[in-house]
Write an enzyme that holds these catalytic residues in place. Structure first.
Site, PDB file in Angstrom:
ATOM      1  N   ASP A  32      98.548   3.465  59.811  1.00  0.00           N
ATOM      2  CA  ASP A  32      98.654   4.838  59.302  1.00  0.00           C
ATOM      3  C   ASP A  32      98.573   5.752  60.518  1.00  0.00           C
ATOM      4  O   ASP A  32      97.903   5.420  61.501  1.00  0.00           O
ATOM      5  CB  ASP A  32      97.488   5.122  58.343  1.00  0.00           C
ATOM      6  CG  ASP A  32      97.752   6.299  57.419  1.00  0.00           C
ATOM      7  OD1 ASP A  32      97.819   6.091  56.197  1.00  0.00           O
ATOM      8  OD2 ASP A  32      97.899   7.444  57.925  1.00  0.00           O
ATOM      9  N   ASP A  59     102.329   5.592  64.214  1.00  0.00           N
ATOM     10  CA  ASP A  59     103.264   6.470  63.505  1.00  0.00           C
ATOM     11  C   ASP A  59     104.571   5.716  63.302  1.00  0.00           C
ATOM     12  O   ASP A  59     105.032   5.028  64.218  1.00  0.00           O
ATOM     13  CB  ASP A  59     103.496   7.730  64.355  1.00  0.00           C
ATOM     14  CG  ASP A  59     104.134   8.841  63.546  1.00  0.00           C
ATOM     15  OD1 ASP A  59     105.232   8.613  62.985  1.00  0.00           O
ATOM     16  OD2 ASP A  59     103.541   9.921  63.473  1.00  0.00           O
ATOM     17  N   LEU A  60     105.159   5.862  62.128  1.00  0.00           N
ATOM     18  CA  LEU A  60     106.432   5.172  61.849  1.00  0.00           C
ATOM     19  C   LEU A  60     107.549   5.617  62.797  1.00  0.00           C
ATOM     20  O   LEU A  60     108.541   4.932  62.958  1.00  0.00           O
ATOM     21  CB  LEU A  60     106.883   5.462  60.412  1.00  0.00           C
ATOM     22  CG  LEU A  60     106.114   4.782  59.276  1.00  0.00           C
ATOM     23  CD1 LEU A  60     106.602   5.297  57.943  1.00  0.00           C
ATOM     24  CD2 LEU A  60     106.261   3.274  59.353  1.00  0.00           C
ATOM     25  N   SER A 125     109.001   7.353  43.122  1.00  0.00           N
ATOM     26  CA  SER A 125     108.295   8.314  42.280  1.00  0.00           C
ATOM     27  C   SER A 125     109.129   8.671  41.056  1.00  0.00           C
ATOM     28  O   SER A 125     110.364   8.641  41.100  1.00  0.00           O
ATOM     29  CB  SER A 125     108.060   9.580  43.109  1.00  0.00           C
ATOM     30  OG  SER A 125     107.680  10.641  42.278  1.00  0.00           O
ATOM     31  N   THR A 127     109.660  11.415  40.245  1.00  0.00           N
ATOM     32  CA  THR A 127     110.416  12.621  40.596  1.00  0.00           C
ATOM     33  C   THR A 127     111.918  12.328  40.667  1.00  0.00           C
ATOM     34  O   THR A 127     112.732  13.246  40.508  1.00  0.00           O
ATOM     35  CB  THR A 127     109.918  13.231  41.925  1.00  0.00           C
ATOM     36  OG1 THR A 127     110.546  14.497  42.122  1.00  0.00           O
ATOM     37  CG2 THR A 127     110.239  12.371  43.130  1.00  0.00           C
ATOM     38  N   TYR A 149     111.399  16.645  49.019  1.00  0.00           N
ATOM     39  CA  TYR A 149     110.526  15.463  48.876  1.00  0.00           C
ATOM     40  C   TYR A 149     111.209  14.416  47.989  1.00  0.00           C
ATOM     41  O   TYR A 149     111.328  13.242  48.350  1.00  0.00           O
ATOM     42  CB  TYR A 149     109.171  15.866  48.282  1.00  0.00           C
ATOM     43  CG  TYR A 149     108.379  14.680  47.776  1.00  0.00           C
ATOM     44  CD1 TYR A 149     107.832  13.758  48.667  1.00  0.00           C
ATOM     45  CD2 TYR A 149     108.188  14.455  46.403  1.00  0.00           C
ATOM     46  CE1 TYR A 149     107.118  12.651  48.206  1.00  0.00           C
ATOM     47  CE2 TYR A 149     107.488  13.360  45.939  1.00  0.00           C
ATOM     48  CZ  TYR A 149     106.951  12.463  46.850  1.00  0.00           C
ATOM     49  OH  TYR A 149     106.255  11.359  46.380  1.00  0.00           O
ATOM     50  N   LYS A 153     112.740  10.357  48.578  1.00  0.00           N
ATOM     51  CA  LYS A 153     112.470   9.163  47.749  1.00  0.00           C
ATOM     52  C   LYS A 153     113.786   8.540  47.283  1.00  0.00           C
ATOM     53  O   LYS A 153     113.991   7.331  47.367  1.00  0.00           O
ATOM     54  CB  LYS A 153     111.595   9.523  46.541  1.00  0.00           C
ATOM     55  CG  LYS A 153     110.192   9.918  46.884  1.00  0.00           C
ATOM     56  CD  LYS A 153     109.387   8.728  47.411  1.00  0.00           C
ATOM     57  CE  LYS A 153     108.123   9.141  48.111  1.00  0.00           C
ATOM     58  NZ  LYS A 153     107.540   8.092  48.937  1.00  0.00           N
ATOM     59  N   GLY A 294     110.218  24.752  38.800  1.00  0.00           N
ATOM     60  CA  GLY A 294     110.608  23.379  39.121  1.00  0.00           C
ATOM     61  C   GLY A 294     109.931  22.322  38.280  1.00  0.00           C
ATOM     62  O   GLY A 294     110.280  21.142  38.365  1.00  0.00           O
TER      63      GLY A 294
HETATM   64  P1  NAD Z   1      98.565   9.912  50.899  1.00  0.00           P
HETATM   65  O1  NAD Z   1      99.009  11.100  51.654  1.00  0.00           O
HETATM   66  O2  NAD Z   1      97.131   9.806  50.529  1.00  0.00           O
HETATM   67  O3  NAD Z   1      98.989   8.586  51.688  1.00  0.00           O
HETATM   68  C1  NAD Z   1     100.121   8.525  52.498  1.00  0.00           C
HETATM   69  C2  NAD Z   1      99.676   8.069  53.878  1.00  0.00           C
HETATM   70  O4  NAD Z   1     100.800   7.969  54.755  1.00  0.00           O
HETATM   71  C3  NAD Z   1      98.681   9.020  54.530  1.00  0.00           C
HETATM   72  O5  NAD Z   1      97.504   8.312  54.850  1.00  0.00           O
HETATM   73  C4  NAD Z   1      99.398   9.538  55.791  1.00  0.00           C
HETATM   74  O6  NAD Z   1      98.515   9.746  56.857  1.00  0.00           O
HETATM   75  C5  NAD Z   1     100.387   8.405  56.044  1.00  0.00           C
HETATM   76  N1  NAD Z   1     101.594   8.784  56.781  1.00  0.00           N
HETATM   77  C6  NAD Z   1     102.443   9.816  56.545  1.00  0.00           C
HETATM   78  N2  NAD Z   1     103.440   9.815  57.430  1.00  0.00           N
HETATM   79  C7  NAD Z   1     103.248   8.761  58.261  1.00  0.00           C
HETATM   80  C8  NAD Z   1     103.933   8.251  59.399  1.00  0.00           C
HETATM   81  N3  NAD Z   1     105.027   8.835  59.872  1.00  0.00           N
HETATM   82  N4  NAD Z   1     103.441   7.153  60.004  1.00  0.00           N
HETATM   83  C9  NAD Z   1     102.309   6.560  59.557  1.00  0.00           C
HETATM   84  N5  NAD Z   1     101.623   7.004  58.492  1.00  0.00           N
HETATM   85  C10 NAD Z   1     102.078   8.095  57.859  1.00  0.00           C
HETATM   86  O7  NAD Z   1      99.479   9.810  49.591  1.00  0.00           O
HETATM   87  P2  NAD Z   1      99.371   8.844  48.325  1.00  0.00           P
HETATM   88  O8  NAD Z   1      99.117   9.693  47.146  1.00  0.00           O
HETATM   89  O9  NAD Z   1      98.493   7.709  48.599  1.00  0.00           O
HETATM   90  O10 NAD Z   1     100.890   8.378  48.243  1.00  0.00           O
HETATM   91  C11 NAD Z   1     101.346   7.162  48.786  1.00  0.00           C
HETATM   92  C12 NAD Z   1     102.848   7.059  48.582  1.00  0.00           C
HETATM   93  O11 NAD Z   1     103.129   7.126  47.189  1.00  0.00           O
HETATM   94  C13 NAD Z   1     103.636   8.184  49.245  1.00  0.00           C
HETATM   95  O12 NAD Z   1     104.834   7.637  49.759  1.00  0.00           O
HETATM   96  C14 NAD Z   1     103.945   9.107  48.082  1.00  0.00           C
HETATM   97  O13 NAD Z   1     105.122   9.839  48.291  1.00  0.00           O
HETATM   98  C15 NAD Z   1     104.095   8.134  46.941  1.00  0.00           C
HETATM   99  N6  NAD Z   1     103.829   8.732  45.621  1.00  0.00           N
HETATM  100  C16 NAD Z   1     102.652   9.405  45.412  1.00  0.00           C
HETATM  101  C17 NAD Z   1     102.407  10.011  44.191  1.00  0.00           C
HETATM  102  C18 NAD Z   1     101.135  10.789  43.951  1.00  0.00           C
HETATM  103  O14 NAD Z   1     101.105  11.599  43.035  1.00  0.00           O
HETATM  104  N7  NAD Z   1     100.060  10.586  44.702  1.00  0.00           N
HETATM  105  C19 NAD Z   1     103.368   9.910  43.169  1.00  0.00           C
HETATM  106  C20 NAD Z   1     104.555   9.203  43.407  1.00  0.00           C
HETATM  107  C21 NAD Z   1     104.763   8.623  44.648  1.00  0.00           C
END
Ligand code: NAD
Ligand code: UDP
Length: 337
Positions: A32, A59-60, A125, A127, A149, A153, A294
């Site tokens: 992460d 970082d990715l 998602s 979404t 966003y 996805k 939205g």
């Molecule tokens: P979160 O922000 O808690 O977790 C995402 C993590 O990715 C974070 O810890 C962040 O630091 C890390 N991150 C972001 N960009 C990065 C990069 N370039 N390199 C390395 N790490 C990186 O969010 P979450 O709620 O745990 O969501 C996880 C996934 O599920 C996400 O992809 C989100 O889009 C998807 N999602 C979430 C929800 C929701 O409501 N929480 C709903 C649908 C989909």
């Protein structure tokens, strides 16, 4: 024993999934960049499991460090949570979202391919269904992007499909999450949003704890049973378990598969308030305001495909979600700080 790389593994859904993975006997490596989370979540998972979990701040977009991870570990698959997720911010900074989420995923897939790791579970998602015409929503419903966003996805879904079309040795699970809420029942891990929460449940818990004065209910003139917006709230532990089931599915070489992860039940904003008040014996002051631009009126899953093909179902009810969210909030009023 399989070794799984979890990208975004210190985040909300990631940390709960790491816990379930370790409890199910997987070897887990977490990466992460900590842009939206803290390593404290992982320390709590270690406390809960009694196991040390390797963590790498990567970082990715940093392909060298990413490549090194795949050299250092003998990985069997990846669960890919890492990404930015704030809809409003994505409207303000679309390029930031496209670069982080899309370029980040392309980097990840390139390096996976190079190292012959071709099993991936991706966090998509609900979404992608936009403002759905039919509820409950089956996976076959039309998809669209209603903000940057959502477009990240949807684009990543297409990228992974095209990748599979070009090389059938990939196995891909696209998991479309509905509304993840709640926390582990221990109250040791949970959702720790930065700043004022955008999402309903963390907003409600912060009102309950007195950090925010009152909840604003966005719209009461939708064509729903009480006029407020209807969503499919799913307990984060049920969601986490869905990932274990998806990994098991990938082991059967299914190619590319898509699943809705939801309960199949729609709850309105007022239903959530009532459930929270009942579960925790706390009053949630609220006021009705205009609709949030939205927002869909109604969005809930038809989860029957995942029920049947993954042998998975979301069993925890709304009151349990509210109880666990509150347990986490009261035990950690400042999150992981
Ligand atoms: P979160 O922000 O808690 O977790 C995402 C993590 O990715 C974070 O810890 C962040 O630091 C890390 N991150 C972001 N960009 C990065 C990069 N370039 N390199 C390395 N790490 C990186 O969010 P979450 O709620 O745990 O969501 C996880 C996934 O599920 C996400 O992809 C989100 O889009 C998807 N999602 C979430 C929800 C929701 O409501 N929480 C709903 C649908 C989909
Ligand atoms: N909502 C609300 N007040 C808030 C946050 C959300 O009334 O402060 C409503 C929102 O309009 C939607 C539901 O709660 O009907 C879930 O919103 P959330 O942002 O949690 O998830 P979304 O489904 O929009 O991604």
């Amino acid at each position: 024993m399989q070794t799984i790389l979890v990208t975004g593994g210190t985040g909300f859904i990631g940390s709960h999934t790491v816990l379930e993975l370790v409890n199910s006997g997987f070897q887990v490596v977490v990466m992460d960049n900590l842009s939206n989370s803290k390593t404290a979540s992982l320390l709590r998972v270690e406390e809960l499991t009694g196991k040390k979990i390797p963590f790498h701040k990567v970082d990715l977009l940093d392909t060298q460090s990413l490549d090194k991870l795949f050299t250092d570990y003998d990985l069997d698959g990846v669960i890919h949570f890492a990404g930015l997720k704030a809809v409003g911010e994505s409207v303000e900074k679309p390029l930031y979202y496209y670069k982080n989420n899309i370029s980040g995923t392309v980097n990840l897939c390139e390096i996976m391919s190079k190292h012959g790791v071709k099993n991936i579970v991706f966090s998509s998602s609900a979404t992608v269904y936009g403002d759905p015409e039919i509820n409950p929503i089956p996976e076959t419903a039309p998809v669209t992007a209603v903000n940057p966003y959502g477009r990240t996805k949807l684009t990543i879904e297409y990228i992974l499909k095209e990748l599979y079309e070009s090389d059938h040795s990939w196995n891909v699970a696209l998991l479309r999450y509905f509304n993840p809420v709640g926390a582990h029942e221990s109250g040791l891990i949970g959702e720790d949003p930065t700043g004022t929460p955008n999402n309903l449940m963390p907003f409600v818990t912060q009102v309950a704890v007195g950090k925010l004065e009152k909840l604003r209910v966005f719209g009461s003139d939708y064509t729903t049973h009480d006029g407020t917006g209807v969503r499919d709230y799913i307990h984060v532990i049920d969601l986490a378990i869905g990932h274990i089931k998806a990994l098991e599915k990938l082991n059967t070489n299914p190619g590319i598969v898509t699943y809705n992860l939801g309960t199949g039940k729609g709850s309105s904003v007022l239903d959530v308030i009532t459930a929270f008040e009942k579960a925790n014996d706390i009053n949630i002051p609220y006021t009705i305001v205009d609709r949030r631009p939205g927002d869909a009126a109604v969005c809930y899953a038809d989860p029957s495909k995942a029920n049947k093909e993954l042998n998975w179902a979301a069993n925890r009810d709304l009151q349990t979600m509210c109880r666990d969210a509150w347990n986490w909030q009261t035990k950690n009023p400042k999150g992981y700080e």
